[in-house]
Motif scaffolding. Structure first.
Motif, PDB file in Angstrom:
ATOM      1  N   ASP A 164      22.334 -13.091  22.144  1.00  0.00           N
ATOM      2  CA  ASP A 164      22.138 -14.480  21.711  1.00  0.00           C
ATOM      3  C   ASP A 164      20.737 -14.688  21.126  1.00  0.00           C
ATOM      4  O   ASP A 164      20.562 -15.410  20.148  1.00  0.00           O
ATOM      5  N   THR A 165      19.753 -14.041  21.734  1.00  0.00           N
ATOM      6  CA  THR A 165      18.385 -14.179  21.234  1.00  0.00           C
ATOM      7  C   THR A 165      18.238 -13.521  19.864  1.00  0.00           C
ATOM      8  O   THR A 165      17.623 -14.087  18.951  1.00  0.00           O
ATOM      9  N   LEU A 166      18.798 -12.331  19.725  1.00  0.00           N
ATOM     10  CA  LEU A 166      18.715 -11.655  18.425  1.00  0.00           C
ATOM     11  C   LEU A 166      19.417 -12.478  17.351  1.00  0.00           C
ATOM     12  O   LEU A 166      18.923 -12.621  16.238  1.00  0.00           O
ATOM     13  N   GLU A 167      20.545 -13.052  17.711  1.00  0.00           N
ATOM     14  CA  GLU A 167      21.285 -13.851  16.736  1.00  0.00           C
ATOM     15  C   GLU A 167      20.492 -15.100  16.335  1.00  0.00           C
ATOM     16  O   GLU A 167      20.382 -15.410  15.144  1.00  0.00           O
ATOM     17  N   SER A 168      19.922 -15.769  17.320  1.00  0.00           N
ATOM     18  CA  SER A 168      19.220 -17.010  16.959  1.00  0.00           C
ATOM     19  C   SER A 168      17.910 -16.723  16.222  1.00  0.00           C
ATOM     20  O   SER A 168      17.506 -17.478  15.350  1.00  0.00           O
ATOM     21  N   PHE A 170      17.229 -13.823  14.361  1.00  0.00           N
ATOM     22  CA  PHE A 170      17.341 -13.018  13.130  1.00  0.00           C
ATOM     23  C   PHE A 170      18.606 -13.275  12.322  1.00  0.00           C
ATOM     24  O   PHE A 170      18.802 -12.682  11.263  1.00  0.00           O
ATOM     25  N   GLY A 171      19.465 -14.144  12.842  1.00  0.00           N
ATOM     26  CA  GLY A 171      20.635 -14.556  12.059  1.00  0.00           C
ATOM     27  C   GLY A 171      21.725 -13.510  11.956  1.00  0.00           C
ATOM     28  O   GLY A 171      22.620 -13.633  11.122  1.00  0.00           O
ATOM     29  N   HIS A 172      21.652 -12.472  12.759  1.00  0.00           N
ATOM     30  CA  HIS A 172      22.711 -11.458  12.774  1.00  0.00           C
ATOM     31  C   HIS A 172      23.215 -11.356  14.210  1.00  0.00           C
ATOM     32  O   HIS A 172      22.419 -11.188  15.127  1.00  0.00           O
ATOM     33  N   ARG A 173      24.500 -11.429  14.395  1.00  0.00           N
ATOM     34  CA  ARG A 173      25.063 -11.326  15.748  1.00  0.00           C
ATOM     35  C   ARG A 173      25.468  -9.874  16.022  1.00  0.00           C
ATOM     36  O   ARG A 173      26.380  -9.352  15.374  1.00  0.00           O
ATOM     37  N   PRO A 174      24.777  -9.211  16.944  1.00  0.00           N
ATOM     38  CA  PRO A 174      25.107  -7.800  17.197  1.00  0.00           C
ATOM     39  C   PRO A 174      26.529  -7.617  17.717  1.00  0.00           C
ATOM     40  O   PRO A 174      26.969  -8.345  18.603  1.00  0.00           O
ATOM     41  N   GLU A 175      27.204  -6.650  17.152  1.00  0.00           N
ATOM     42  CA  GLU A 175      28.567  -6.310  17.604  1.00  0.00           C
ATOM     43  C   GLU A 175      28.566  -5.022  18.418  1.00  0.00           C
ATOM     44  O   GLU A 175      29.577  -4.644  18.986  1.00  0.00           O
ATOM     45  N   VAL A 176      27.433  -4.338  18.400  1.00  0.00           N
ATOM     46  CA  VAL A 176      27.338  -3.073  19.131  1.00  0.00           C
ATOM     47  C   VAL A 176      26.133  -3.107  20.066  1.00  0.00           C
ATOM     48  O   VAL A 176      25.155  -3.826  19.839  1.00  0.00           O
ATOM     49  N   PHE A 177      26.224  -2.302  21.103  1.00  0.00           N
ATOM     50  CA  PHE A 177      25.221  -2.280  22.163  1.00  0.00           C
ATOM     51  C   PHE A 177      24.865  -0.832  22.451  1.00  0.00           C
ATOM     52  O   PHE A 177      25.717   0.056  22.341  1.00  0.00           O
TER      53      PHE A 177
END
Ligand SMILES: [Zn+2]
Length: 245
Positions: A164-168, A170-177
């Motif tokens: 959620d932090t990366l998405e907010s 950098f505007g990209h929602r990670p799909e992989v971990f």
């Protein structure tokens, strides 16, 4: 007749589309003595060797969409958000048109008191130019049973708040971990799956099968950890795969 024709193609198509992917896992390029650090000159040579063996550098999005086939595919992943990515970015990544998969734990990014961390500007540039953002925990904690029992909220923060932090930011929602420290646990896997990630990566050596549905566990995909000392073995695997085709 038509039915037989369709059946014929249904039978041969999957075989044609099957492939193999070698995911390399790097950390930093500072020219330091530690084994995890690969000097920029060494990295440049390694990517040239991969290229010369006939491998194609592929993008994460193409892999996730099952658009990659063939036996000679390499995906470069870089963990932790070290600012020394800058040292290889133009010189090697751009040169070979390599779009890296960046596994980031947001706690350190752009922190002036963490001198080795990437800045927002650097990460934004890489993403704008085709890199893929993956989550790698929030604080980079061990995601094992011990951690879960000690601090369940902190354990979940690694999985949910990192994304959620990366998405907010950098505007990209990670799909992989990618599991911090490469430490896999069933507890982490189940929670990563529940959180809605599509895949997660270990550092257990081995090729990823394409299409991705062929892998026994989508939350336990292998990678090749590249260090100063391991490169020789990784290269040998890539060479063997070419010879055995
Ligand atoms: Zn890491």
């Amino acid at each position: 007749m038509i039915r037989a024709f369709v059946l014929f193609f249904a039978l041969i198509t999957p075989a044609y589309a099957e492939g193999t992917l070698y995911v390399l896992c790097y950390h930093s390029f500072q020219g330091r003595k530690t084994d995890y650090d690969v000097a920029p000159e060494a990295f440049e040579k390694q990517m040239q060797q991969v290229h010369d063996l006939g491998y194609r550098f592929v993008r994460t999005e193409d892999v996730l969409a099952d658009r990659v086939n063939g036996a000679k595919n390499v995906l470069v992943s870089i963990d932790d958000g070290n600012k020394s990515v800058e040292a290889i970015y133009d010189r090697v990544l751009k040169k070979h048109d390599i779009k890296p998969l960046l596994f980031i734990y947001p706690n350190i990014i752009n922190r002036s008191n963490v001198p080795y961390a990437m800045t927002n500007d650097q990460l934004n540039r890489y993403l704008r130019e085709g890199a893929t953002l993956g989550a790698h925990g929030y604080y980079h904690l061990f995601l094992n049973e011990k951690q879960y029992n000690k601090d369940k909220k902190g354990f979940l923060k690694e999985i949910y708040d990192s994304r959620d932090t990366l998405e907010s930011r950098f505007g990209h929602r990670p799909e992989v971990f990618a599991y911090p420290f490469g430490v896999f646990s069933d507890l982490a896997r189940d929670e990563i799956k529940k959180a809605g990630y599509k895949y997660s990566f270990t550092i257990v050596q081995g090729p990823v099968l394409l299409p991705l549905a062929r892998n026994a566990d989508p939350f336990k995909l292998p990678r090749f950890l590249v260090t100063k000392t391991s490169w020789k073995n990784v290269l040998a695997v890539l060479e063997r795969a070419v010879r055995n085709r």
